[in-house]
Design an enzyme around this catalytic site. Structure first.
Site, PDB file in Angstrom:
ATOM      1  N   GLY A   1       9.879   3.228   7.103  1.00 53.93           N
ATOM      2  CA  GLY A   1       8.531   2.849   6.739  1.00 53.93           C
ATOM      3  C   GLY A   1       8.519   1.414   6.258  1.00 53.93           C
TER       4      GLY A   1
ATOM      5  N   ASP B   1       7.429  -0.018   3.636  1.00 58.55           N
ATOM      6  CA  ASP B   1       7.794  -0.240   2.234  1.00 58.55           C
ATOM      7  C   ASP B   1       9.310  -0.292   2.059  1.00 58.55           C
ATOM      8  OD1 ASP B   1       7.909   2.456   2.981  1.00 58.55           O
ATOM      9  OD2 ASP B   1       7.412   3.181   0.965  1.00 58.55           O
ATOM     10  N   ARG B   2      10.025   0.615   2.728  1.00 56.67           N
ATOM     11  CA  ARG B   2      11.478   0.649   2.588  1.00 56.67           C
ATOM     12  C   ARG B   2      12.132  -0.550   3.274  1.00 56.67           C
ATOM     13  NH1 ARG B   2      13.378   6.575   4.270  1.00 56.67           N
ATOM     14  NH2 ARG B   2      15.398   5.814   3.479  1.00 56.67           N
TER      15      ARG B   2
ATOM     16  N   ASP C   1      13.993   3.542  -4.306  1.00 56.65           N
ATOM     17  CA  ASP C   1      12.566   3.328  -4.557  1.00 56.65           C
ATOM     18  C   ASP C   1      11.991   4.607  -5.143  1.00 56.65           C
ATOM     19  OD1 ASP C   1       9.875   2.720  -4.620  1.00 56.65           O
ATOM     20  OD2 ASP C   1       9.847   1.798  -2.637  1.00 56.65           O
TER      21      ASP C   1
ATOM     22  N   THR D   1       6.027   7.967  -4.900  1.00 56.04           N
ATOM     23  CA  THR D   1       5.588   9.348  -4.703  1.00 56.04           C
ATOM     24  C   THR D   1       6.752  10.177  -4.166  1.00 56.04           C
ATOM     25  OG1 THR D   1       3.361   8.530  -4.236  1.00 56.04           O
ATOM     26  CG2 THR D   1       3.868  10.804  -3.610  1.00 56.04           C
TER      27      THR D   1
ATOM     28  N   ASN E   1       1.386   5.540  -1.267  1.00 59.97           N
ATOM     29  CA  ASN E   1       0.604   6.773  -1.220  1.00 59.97           C
ATOM     30  C   ASN E   1      -0.250   6.966  -2.468  1.00 59.97           C
ATOM     31  OD1 ASN E   1       1.459   8.180   1.313  1.00 59.97           O
ATOM     32  ND2 ASN E   1       3.462   7.877   0.400  1.00 59.97           N
ATOM     33  N   THR E   2       0.203   6.434  -3.595  1.00 56.44           N
ATOM     34  CA  THR E   2      -0.526   6.607  -4.855  1.00 56.44           C
ATOM     35  C   THR E   2      -1.317   5.365  -5.235  1.00 56.44           C
ATOM     36  OG1 THR E   2       1.186   8.142  -5.629  1.00 56.44           O
ATOM     37  CG2 THR E   2      -0.307   7.232  -7.283  1.00 56.44           C
ATOM     38  N   ASN E   3      -0.693   4.183  -5.121  1.00 60.97           N
ATOM     39  CA  ASN E   3      -1.341   2.936  -5.547  1.00 60.97           C
ATOM     40  C   ASN E   3      -1.197   1.846  -4.504  1.00 60.97           C
ATOM     41  OD1 ASN E   3      -2.100   3.649  -8.368  1.00 60.97           O
ATOM     42  ND2 ASN E   3       0.112   3.826  -8.640  1.00 60.97           N
TER      43      ASN E   3
ATOM     44  N   VAL F   1       0.844  -1.190   0.000  1.00 59.72           N
ATOM     45  CA  VAL F   1       0.000   0.000   0.000  1.00 59.72           C
ATOM     46  C   VAL F   1       0.880   1.241   0.000  1.00 59.72           C
ATOM     47  CG1 VAL F   1      -1.866   1.239   1.147  1.00 59.72           C
ATOM     48  CG2 VAL F   1      -1.769  -1.253   1.285  1.00 59.72           C
TER      49      VAL F   1
END
Length: 264
Positions: A108, A110-111, A130, A133, A9-11, A7
């Site tokens: 975060g 994702d990272r 990465d 956004t 910020n954009t998709n 998940v």
């Protein structure tokens, strides 16, 4: 099968794994106003379209940087998949070691997930970029320890900010122009935004290598603009579009293996 959800910020990207193989993926815009039924029905539609069985999903793993959508997404998974999702940093630890605990802050999800995947797939030391956004750069030591990184605005965010503050400049396609010296307004914006962005990324990579002391270190990139940047620089070695999805799978498999060892 394992369902993974990244998940951003954009998709939101959904990935379906059978073992280590990614057998399907799709994206939805990250919209906090979506209902759980909307998300669930998109999921059902994808599985049906490609002949997959939702009932074959053993578990779901989510990594998210958008807390407001998590309740709705989790309810969708529970209702349509029939299992409570496992969530990175909320019961599921990526187990990425840090060289310093200064400030007590952690990356975060994702990272952290991308870094774990890069180490597992390409070895360490490694630099991970990465292009989302925001654009992030992470440095990982030969022992797989997170050494530090940096964050800058993604090129689309930068361009959108320019449009918001100027009345006459046109919206443009993100494309690399042939020259820095453009004739049209579109060409000049592309030169400044795209070529300038690539140049800044090259500088960050060079400085990261210098500070790490590894001039030949591998550089791995993921995210929506990774290919555009990598095609126009020789400083990125690998573009891996499924790095985060693989990271979610790898973390899940490690957790399952650890649980099995506890039971022995």
């Amino acid at each position: 099968m394992l369902l993974t959800v990244d998940v951003g910020n954009t998709n939101m990207e959904f990935g379906i794994f059978r073992g280590e193989k990614l057998i399907g993926s799709f994206r939805l815009k990250t919209d906090v106003n979506r209902t759980s039924d909307e998300i669930g029905l998109y999921l059902c539609e994808y599985f049906q379209r490609f002949g997959l069985e939702l009932g074959a999903v053993k578990d779901t793993v989510i990594g998210s940087v958008v807390p407001p959508i998590m309740y709705t997404l989790s309810r969708a998974i529970i209702k349509y998949v029939g299992k409570a999702p496992l969530i990175i940093d909320d019961g599921l630890d990526p187990r990425l070691p840090y060289v310093s605990d200064e400030g007590g802050e952690r990356l975060g999800p994702d990272r952290a997930v991308a870094d774990i995947a890069a180490i597992a797939k390409y070895g360490a030391p490694v630099i991970v970029l990465d292009f989302g956004t925001a654009t992030t750069v992470d440095a990982l030591s030969p022992e797989g320890v997170y050494l530090g990184g940096c964050i800058t605005a993604g090129v689309r965010v930068s361009i959108d900010g320019l449009f918001q503050k100027t009345a006459l400049l046109p919206h443009i396609e993100l494309a690399k122009p042939d020259t820095v010296l453009g004739i049209t307004a579109t060409g000049q914006i592309q030169a400044g935004a795209v070529l300038g962005y690539i140049g800044s990324i090259e500088y960050l990579i060079r400085r990261t290598k210098e500070e790490m002391g590894y001039p030949e270190i591998k550089v791995v990139a993921t995210g929506g603009l990774a290919r555009m940047v990598a095609d126009n620089t020789d400083l990125i070695d690998v573009v891996d579009s499924q790095l985060v999805l693989d990271g979610l799978r790898i973390i899940y498999e490690r957790e399952q293996a650890a649980e099995e060892r506890k039971c022995l």
